[in-house]
Motif scaffolding. Structure first.
Motif, short mmCIF file in Angstrom:
data_model
loop_
_atom_site.label_atom_id
_atom_site.label_comp_id
_atom_site.label_asym_id
_atom_site.label_seq_id
_atom_site.Cartn_x
_atom_site.Cartn_y
_atom_site.Cartn_z
N TRP B 29 0.91 -1.22 0.16
CA TRP B 29 -0.03 -0.17 -0.04
C TRP B 29 0.94 1.29 -0.03
O TRP B 29 0.51 2.14 -0.72
N ASP B 30 1.98 1.12 0.64
CA ASP B 30 2.94 2.29 0.68
C ASP B 30 3.35 2.70 -0.72
O ASP B 30 3.33 3.80 -1.10
N ILE B 32 1.79 1.70 -3.54
CA ILE B 32 0.49 2.24 -4.39
C ILE B 32 0.68 3.81 -4.11
O ILE B 32 0.63 4.48 -5.27
N LEU B 33 0.60 3.97 -2.93
CA LEU B 33 0.32 5.53 -2.64
C LEU B 33 1.42 6.44 -3.41
O LEU B 33 1.05 7.48 -3.92
N ILE B 34 2.79 6.09 -3.21
CA ILE B 34 3.91 6.91 -3.72
C ILE B 34 3.82 6.88 -5.12
O ILE B 34 3.80 7.97 -5.85
N GLN B 35 3.65 5.71 -5.88
CA GLN B 35 3.58 5.41 -7.35
C GLN B 35 2.27 6.33 -7.94
O GLN B 35 2.40 6.91 -8.76
N VAL B 36 1.16 6.27 -7.19
CA VAL B 36 -0.15 7.04 -7.72
C VAL B 36 0.23 8.47 -7.52
O VAL B 36 0.03 9.33 -8.83
N GLY B 37 0.70 9.03 -6.55
CA GLY B 37 1.14 10.26 -6.37
C GLY B 37 2.03 10.88 -7.39
O GLY B 37 1.82 12.10 -7.98
N ALA B 182 -4.43 16.85 -6.91
CA ALA B 182 -5.46 15.83 -6.47
C ALA B 182 -6.65 16.55 -6.33
O ALA B 182 -7.75 16.16 -6.81
N ALA B 251 1.80 -3.54 -6.36
CA ALA B 251 1.82 -2.16 -6.08
C ALA B 251 2.16 -1.78 -7.60
O ALA B 251 1.39 -0.68 -7.79
N SER B 255 -0.76 0.50 -9.43
CA SER B 255 -0.48 1.91 -9.43
C SER B 255 -0.72 2.37 -10.91
O SER B 255 -1.37 3.17 -11.47
#
Lengths: 67, 476
Positions: B29-30, B32-37, B182, B251, B255
């Motif tokens: 999940w970490d 996923i969040l970084i790569q989506v950001g 965002a 991830a 992402s």
């Protein structure tokens, strides 16, 4: 003639940053070789979800194109 | 500057060295969040925008979802390599391209990043000019011919000075830029869906389709395939820091293959509604003057942050490959982006740029997957990845099998589609170009490395694999 090992050469560098970095590199590679792998390995079954999702998307694409 | 220098040195060493166990801080999940950001940016929005110019919402959705997810499925297994050995992309690619070949691949990545940086800054320059057009300042500043390049170059100077200060300054900027983009995306999505309704959006026709639907659809698909494959050089940056190979794989797939599509779909729908692919024109058309102006400010901040991230990524990767180069020299490699800001020519050729990326990255993807999984059979010498006089030197530092794959992949891609002239063969309308080029490159690399340019490093692996199979047979 065998060329000098790049890592060993940089471990003797006059630049303290390069010397420190390559010494750390040497230690890390040794640690890695002794423990073989430090992360849990992936199995083919772990990829099934992604393959199914792409299959669903492909089916949707086919539906869009024929309808 | 002492504190900044120390943080840059720390980043260089961190990027260069194989990640140790205590560096493995990310779960699925970490990541996923970084790569989506990182992934949700103006590049995704523009890819969607050009898709929305050529096809309707249903066809666009099909082209976007498949165009992103399938190329990612084809290249995402390489994250297993980065996660297993804890290495960055350009160090990992030494096993397939050779030591010099991996350096040359970095320059391809740098050109790609310069293009992305220029697109982000030019769009931000357009947004500033749009904002200033509500004031009474001289026409020089509000004209698209003079004002946009001027403000885009000024923003380049700001991005350069922030990046020059290193990661501490960049982190502060990320707290502004990432939420800005965002908020902008969520706001636009709400305004479009609530203002138009999905039924109306689904009934809209694209503004600039080709004569034939199959040509429009395949060109839109190719654009999205380009975006999908374009993540290849970025895959090692964070996948090397995860706790398990499974987390890196999943991830990255979710992402870059699925979640960043939110921005691409939004770009396509907005273009269908507004009828133009220019995001700076969307804000006022959809949200009215005041909310539109806020949207333009958010777009400027988001693009400036994206440019800073891209610049840093380019410079830190250079320092990873050439650790002895000075920070200033590494920073100067970002300057050519200024030439792309002098007029709208490059910005308006974004669709050609993306298809050129599809061409380059699909071939590179085929090479690295064939090398790690089918030729080296996942057996890599970590020591030799770093010892640049070691096993992966091949021919003067370049792997001839990679060159052969590039030649064959190029013939396949350009035979199907000419991205510069936008000329397509009849076959392109059935099979596109990037995906066939990937498979052509993969198969060529395998045949070449096994039977044509068979180096000892590849034969050793085959011998070891055969011995292991024989052992298992003996045991049975």
């Amino acid at each position: 003639m065998k060329q000098k090992d790049h890592i060993q050469k940089n471990m003797e560098s006059n630049d303290p940053f390069i010397k420190g970095m390559y010494t750390d590199l040497h230690n890390r590679i040794q640690d890695y070789q002794e423990s073989d792998s430090i992360v849990e390995k992936m199995k083919f079954s772990d990829a099934k979800g992604s393959i199914v999702i792409v299959g669903i998307i492909a089916a949707f694409l086919a539906y869009v194109l024929v309808s | 500057m002492g504190k900044e220098n120390s943080s840059i040195s720390k980043d260089v060493a961190f990027g260069f060295l194989p990640a140790a166990k205590n560096d493995r801080v990310f779960g699925m999940w970490d990541l996923i969040l970084i790569q989506v950001g990182i992934g949700i940016s103006c590049i995704c929005i523009l890819t969607g925008a050009y898709t929305g110019l050529m096809v309707n919402a249903r066809e666009g959705l099909g082209a976007i979802l498949f165009g992103e997810a399938f190329p990612i499925l084809l290249i995402v297994p390489i994250t297993i390599y980065f996660a297993r050995y804890g290495i960055d992309t350009f160090i990992g690619f030494r096993s397939s391209f050779g030591y010099l070949g991996a350096k040359l691949f970095y320059f391809v990545f740098a050109i790609l990043t310069l293009g992305y940086t220029a697109v982000a800054l030019y769009m931000a320059g357009e947004a500033i000019v749009e904002i200033l057009s509500f004031t009474s300042i001289p026409a020089f500043f509000t004209s698209s011919a003079t004002g946009v390049p001027l403000f885009a170059i000024l923003l380049f100077v700001i991005a350069f000075s922030v990046t020059f200060r290193g990661p501490l300054a960049i982190k502060k900027f990320n707290w502004i830029g990432v939420p800005a983009i965002a908020i902008l995306l969520v706001g636009l999505l709400i305004l479009i869906i609530s203002g138009q309704g999905m039924d109306k959006i689904l009934a809209l026709h694209p503004a600039e389709p080709y004569e034939k639907l199959s040509r429009s659809f395949m060109t839109a698909l190719e654009l999205n395939v380009g975006l999908g494959f374009s993540w290849l050089p970025y895959l090692g940056q964070y996948a090397r820091l995860v706790k398990s190979e499974k987390a890196a794989y999943k991830a990255t797939f979710f992402s870059y293959g699925i979640l960043v599509n939110i921005a691409v779909v939004l770009g396509a729908l907005t273009t269908l509604v507004v009828g133009t692919q220019n995001p700076t024109e969307w804000m006022l058309a959809i949200a009215g003057t005041w909310v539109g102006l806020i949207g333009l400010i958010l777009l400027t901040l988001g693009n400036l942050t994206a440019a800073i991230f891209l610049m840093y990524s380019q410079v830190i990767s250079l320092k990873t490959i050439f650790p002895k180069s000075s920070w200033l020299v590494a920073m100067l490699t970002t300057v050519p982006a200024v030439f792309l800001l002098l007029s709208s020519t490059f910005y308006n050729a974004f669709n050609s740029f993306m298809t050129v990326i599809a061409y380059i990255m699909s071939i590179a993807g085929g090479i690295v997957i064939a090398d790690f999984f089918f030729v080296k059979k996942q057996k890599i010498s970590l020591y030799d990845l770093y010892n640049t006089n070691g096993k992966y030197k091949y021919w003067h530092g370049i792997n001839p099998s990679a060159i052969t794959s590039i030649i064959i992949g190029t013939l396949v891609y350009w035979g199907l589609y000419n991205p510069l002239l936008d000329k397509a063969s009849g076959l392109f309308e059935y099979i596109s170009a990037g995906i066939p080029a990937y498979f052509a490159s993969l198969i060529t690399y395998y045949i070449s490395a096994k039977y044509v340019f068979a180096y000892s490093v590849d034969k050793e692996v085959s011998k070891k694999a055969a011995e292991s199979v024989q052992k298992q047979v003996d045991l049975i």
